[in-house]
Design an enzyme around this catalytic site. Structure first.
Site, PDB file in Angstrom:
ATOM      1  N   THR A  14      39.029  40.151  36.585  1.00 17.10           N
ATOM      2  CA  THR A  14      38.608  41.543  36.391  1.00 17.10           C
ATOM      3  C   THR A  14      39.768  42.524  36.609  1.00 17.10           C
ATOM      4  O   THR A  14      40.105  43.319  35.730  1.00 17.10           O
ATOM      5  CB  THR A  14      37.456  41.866  37.371  1.00 17.10           C
ATOM      6  OG1 THR A  14      36.444  40.890  37.212  1.00 17.10           O
ATOM      7  CG2 THR A  14      36.886  43.258  37.119  1.00 17.10           C
ATOM      8  N   GLU A 130      46.538  49.863  47.595  1.00 13.96           N
ATOM      9  CA  GLU A 130      45.543  50.923  47.355  1.00 13.96           C
ATOM     10  C   GLU A 130      44.198  50.367  46.893  1.00 13.96           C
ATOM     11  O   GLU A 130      43.123  50.812  47.318  1.00 13.96           O
ATOM     12  CB  GLU A 130      46.085  51.901  46.299  1.00 13.96           C
ATOM     13  CG  GLU A 130      45.125  53.007  45.914  1.00 13.96           C
ATOM     14  CD  GLU A 130      44.829  53.963  47.052  1.00 13.96           C
ATOM     15  OE1 GLU A 130      45.724  54.680  47.482  1.00 13.96           O
ATOM     16  OE2 GLU A 130      43.670  53.973  47.521  1.00 13.96           O
ATOM     17  N   LYS A 206      37.200  46.536  54.558  1.00 14.42           N
ATOM     18  CA  LYS A 206      37.676  47.840  54.086  1.00 14.42           C
ATOM     19  C   LYS A 206      37.760  48.842  55.246  1.00 14.42           C
ATOM     20  O   LYS A 206      38.704  49.633  55.317  1.00 14.42           O
ATOM     21  CB  LYS A 206      36.744  48.360  52.987  1.00 14.42           C
ATOM     22  CG  LYS A 206      36.844  47.510  51.702  1.00 14.42           C
ATOM     23  CD  LYS A 206      35.723  47.822  50.731  1.00 14.42           C
ATOM     24  CE  LYS A 206      35.833  47.018  49.451  1.00 14.42           C
ATOM     25  NZ  LYS A 206      34.602  47.050  48.640  1.00 14.42           N
TER      26      LYS A 206
HETATM   27  P1  NAP Z   1      38.389  37.430  39.590  1.00 15.71           P
HETATM   28  O1  NAP Z   1      37.831  38.170  38.443  1.00 15.71           O
HETATM   29  O2  NAP Z   1      37.641  36.315  40.178  1.00 15.71           O
HETATM   30  O3  NAP Z   1      39.836  36.910  39.139  1.00 15.71           O
HETATM   31  C1  NAP Z   1      40.623  36.093  39.950  1.00 15.71           C
HETATM   32  C2  NAP Z   1      41.800  35.576  39.121  1.00 15.71           C
HETATM   33  O4  NAP Z   1      42.664  34.862  39.989  1.00 15.71           O
HETATM   34  C3  NAP Z   1      41.399  34.633  37.993  1.00 15.71           C
HETATM   35  O5  NAP Z   1      42.193  34.918  36.865  1.00 15.71           O
HETATM   36  C4  NAP Z   1      41.773  33.249  38.539  1.00 15.71           C
HETATM   37  O6  NAP Z   1      42.214  32.345  37.544  1.00 15.71           O
HETATM   38  C5  NAP Z   1      42.926  33.584  39.426  1.00 15.71           C
HETATM   39  N1  NAP Z   1      43.049  32.662  40.546  1.00 15.71           N
HETATM   40  C6  NAP Z   1      42.203  32.488  41.577  1.00 15.71           C
HETATM   41  N2  NAP Z   1      42.655  31.537  42.406  1.00 15.71           N
HETATM   42  C7  NAP Z   1      43.822  31.114  41.893  1.00 15.71           C
HETATM   43  C8  NAP Z   1      44.755  30.132  42.271  1.00 15.71           C
HETATM   44  N3  NAP Z   1      44.590  29.396  43.376  1.00 15.71           N
HETATM   45  N4  NAP Z   1      45.848  29.939  41.491  1.00 15.71           N
HETATM   46  C9  NAP Z   1      46.023  30.667  40.379  1.00 15.71           C
HETATM   47  N5  NAP Z   1      45.172  31.626  39.954  1.00 15.71           N
HETATM   48  C10 NAP Z   1      44.071  31.829  40.711  1.00 15.71           C
HETATM   49  O7  NAP Z   1      38.732  38.433  40.799  1.00 15.71           O
HETATM   50  P2  NAP Z   1      38.844  40.020  40.739  1.00 15.71           P
HETATM   51  O8  NAP Z   1      37.477  40.612  40.790  1.00 15.71           O
HETATM   52  O9  NAP Z   1      39.768  40.422  39.673  1.00 15.71           O
HETATM   53  O10 NAP Z   1      39.476  40.322  42.184  1.00 15.71           O
HETATM   54  C11 NAP Z   1      40.848  40.139  42.433  1.00 15.71           C
HETATM   55  C12 NAP Z   1      41.198  40.795  43.762  1.00 15.71           C
HETATM   56  O11 NAP Z   1      40.936  42.190  43.692  1.00 15.71           O
HETATM   57  C13 NAP Z   1      40.384  40.303  44.964  1.00 15.71           C
HETATM   58  O12 NAP Z   1      41.195  40.327  46.111  1.00 15.71           O
HETATM   59  C14 NAP Z   1      39.279  41.333  45.095  1.00 15.71           C
HETATM   60  O13 NAP Z   1      38.769  41.442  46.402  1.00 15.71           O
HETATM   61  C15 NAP Z   1      40.047  42.588  44.738  1.00 15.71           C
HETATM   62  N6  NAP Z   1      39.233  43.687  44.236  1.00 15.71           N
HETATM   63  C16 NAP Z   1      38.390  43.489  43.203  1.00 15.71           C
HETATM   64  C17 NAP Z   1      37.681  44.550  42.698  1.00 15.71           C
HETATM   65  C18 NAP Z   1      36.767  44.388  41.500  1.00 15.71           C
HETATM   66  O14 NAP Z   1      36.283  45.386  40.997  1.00 15.71           O
HETATM   67  N7  NAP Z   1      36.570  43.196  41.003  1.00 15.71           N
HETATM   68  C19 NAP Z   1      37.788  45.819  43.287  1.00 15.71           C
HETATM   69  C20 NAP Z   1      38.669  45.990  44.360  1.00 15.71           C
HETATM   70  C21 NAP Z   1      39.394  44.912  44.826  1.00 15.71           C
HETATM   71  P3  NAP Z   1      41.240  31.815  36.360  1.00 15.71           P
HETATM   72  O15 NAP Z   1      40.967  33.042  35.529  1.00 15.71           O
HETATM   73  O16 NAP Z   1      42.032  30.832  35.627  1.00 15.71           O
HETATM   74  O17 NAP Z   1      40.025  31.299  37.045  1.00 15.71           O
HETATM   75  N1  HSE Z   2      32.308  43.520  46.001  1.00 17.07           N
HETATM   76  C1  HSE Z   2      32.819  44.844  46.123  1.00 17.07           C
HETATM   77  C2  HSE Z   2      31.680  45.851  46.102  1.00 17.07           C
HETATM   78  C3  HSE Z   2      33.745  45.212  44.979  1.00 17.07           C
HETATM   79  O1  HSE Z   2      30.526  45.513  45.786  1.00 17.07           O
HETATM   80  O2  HSE Z   2      31.938  47.002  46.403  1.00 17.07           O
HETATM   81  C4  HSE Z   2      35.164  44.880  45.255  1.00 17.07           C
HETATM   82  O3  HSE Z   2      35.684  45.611  46.340  1.00 17.07           O
END
Ligand code: NAP
Ligand code: HSE
Length: 430
Positions: A14, A130, A206
């Protein structure tokens, strides 16, 4: 030849794809501010063959972290995988190899931020995070820059979108907890295993980060009191409404006479409080500071483009320094060492199911009185057969006294069940 700052993205889900899209789509805008092109050299994924809804040259994709960590041409490593390992090891290796780091990883920063920041500082490298708090809301930057000279007294935040969506559904549509959780899962907000969100872990990470920055003192994650929303019922939401209150999962951090109190729990808030009006998956942080007074930061706490924007801004901040050839400091602002203490005094809403007979109210009131718990109001709610439900609102009381009183109340023959206990923040905004 125009200047280039080379970056690698570890994790292309994402947030990774959102960040990539912003860097590509807004390349010219970004270049004009940074003074260089930001070039994505490599992207690390777990599964090379996974179908992704974004077009990217196959040459960029790798499943070998060392293609990034050992490549001397890469200036900035952007960690967007999540979880503790291998993210921690990759970040430390990147720093050891002289690369600046950007991450959105709240769990890692909350649990091991101190070590990571110390390593970055010892190497004169930048480390920005951030996106780790409230996705698209620029709250860390606001604390570190705009409010840097002010004294923050209190932070109240809706810092988890999933739980806010669930509580909004329960309040607006009368859904019960399980139904609302199912809807959050259908919409892709809650994971198949929703524990981190609904039990308050995500919000606690957070709040540990936010309060460390806001109060200039490291708040260890194990000192953050945590309670989730899985016990919140339709009944409490209805009774709250009748009292003029809305239930929100709030992170509250405050400086009480030089000691910090930091926790996450469901809270009954006056329905006109600005945070009570934050609905759906949105986040908001309400700050009370000495000079400015009340401030509220509101916006999307998650999502591909909103979170990607926060990551891109961190990349740009570091890239500007890379272009100028400056050594960097992380600007870790935890230069104080404040004690993180138990919450001082809190008001409670308590719903108790009792035997419906004369004298019961007096018995319970007497137990509360014995432990110094003062009652602000009592409401007798539904009565069914030999059972009645009574809601007690206490004045502010020390938690230890309240817990002792509740243990004693539970032991009364006339008490069938203490059904719920919810913190109340009813006296004005702060
Ligand atoms: P996600 O959609 O699950 O994506 C994770 C990515 O990391 C995938 O591309 C995955 O590869 C890759 N990955 C995971 N483990 C790996 C490993 N061991 N080696 C290589 N690649 C690996 O996660 P996300 O939602 O983008 O979140 C990413 C980070 O941002 C997290 O720390 C989350 O807490 C933070 N965050 C997310 C959001 C949000 O809106 N989603 C908001 C704020 C913060 P594959 O694609 O090949 O599976
Ligand atoms: N899982 C979090 C939420 C999004 O529901 O706010 C990533 O920080």
């Amino acid at each position: 030849m125009s200047k280039e700052v080379k970056i690698a993205i570890m994790g292309f889900g994402t947030v990774g794809t959102g960040t990539y899209k912003i860097l590509k789509d807004n390349g010219e805008l970004i270049k004009n501010q940074v003074g260089a092109d930001i070039v994505v050299e490599k992207i690390l994924v777990r599964d090379r063959n996974k179908k992704r809804n974004i077009e990217v040259s196959d040459d960029l994709i790798t499943i070998n972290a060392d293609d990034i960590l050992e490549d001397p041409s890469i200036d900035i490593v952007v960690e967007l995988m999540g979880g503790q390992e291998p993210a921690y090891s990759y970040i430390m290796k990147a720093l050891d190899n002289g690369k600046h780091v950007v991450t959105a990883n709240k769990e890692l920063i909350a649990k091991r931020g101190r070590e990571i920041l110390a390593k970055a500082d010892s190497k004169g490298l930048g480390l920005c995070f951030e996106a780790s708090v409230c996705g698209g809301i620029p709250i860390i930057r606001a604390f570190k820059t705009s409010l840097a000279g002010d004294k923050i007294k209190r932070i109240m935040g809706i810092v988890n979108g999933t739980t806010n969506y669930i509580l909004t559904k329960m309040a607006q549509e009368g859904s019960d907890y399980k139904e609302a959780l199912g809807q959050a899962q259908d919409k892709g907000y809650a994971e198949a295993d929703p524990t981190a969100d609904v039990e308050g872990f995500d919000a606690a990470y957070k709040m540990a980060i936010l309060s460390s920055i806001g109060f200039h003192s490291k708040v260890d994650i194990d000192k953050v009191k945590r309670e989730g929303i899985s016990k919140i019922t339709k009944t409490d939401i209805e009774y709250g409404k009748e009292l003029g209150w809305t239930i929100k999962l709030l992170g509250i951090a405050q400086d009480v006479d030089g000691k910090l109190e930091v926790g996450v729990s469901p809270v009954m808030l006056p329905k006109e409080h600005p945070l009570a009006l934050v609905n759906g998956v949105n986040n908001a942080v309400f700050v009370n500071s000495e000079a400015v007074g009340e401030l509220m930061f509101y916006g999307p706490g998650a999502g591909q483009m909103a979170t990607g924007n926060s990551v891109a801004a961190d990349i740009m901040d570091i890239a500007k320094e890379v272009v100028l050839g400056n050594a960097m400091k992380t600007n870790c602002s935890c230069f104080e060492d404040k004690i993180v203490a138990e919450e001082s005094r809190v008001s409670y809403y308590t719903r108790i199911s009792v035997v419906n007979k004369p004298g019961v109210l007096a018995q319970i009131a007497s137990v509360f009185g014995n432990f110094g718990v003062s009652i602000e109001s009592v409401l007798q709610k539904k009565t069914e057969g030999d059972r009645a439900e009574i809601v007690w609102i206490t004045s502010k009381v020390e938690e230890s006294s309240f817990r002792k009183a509740i243990t004693s109340v539970k032991s009364l023959d006339v008490v069938k069940e203490v059904s719920s206990i919810i913190r109340v923040e009813a006296n004005g905004y702060c």
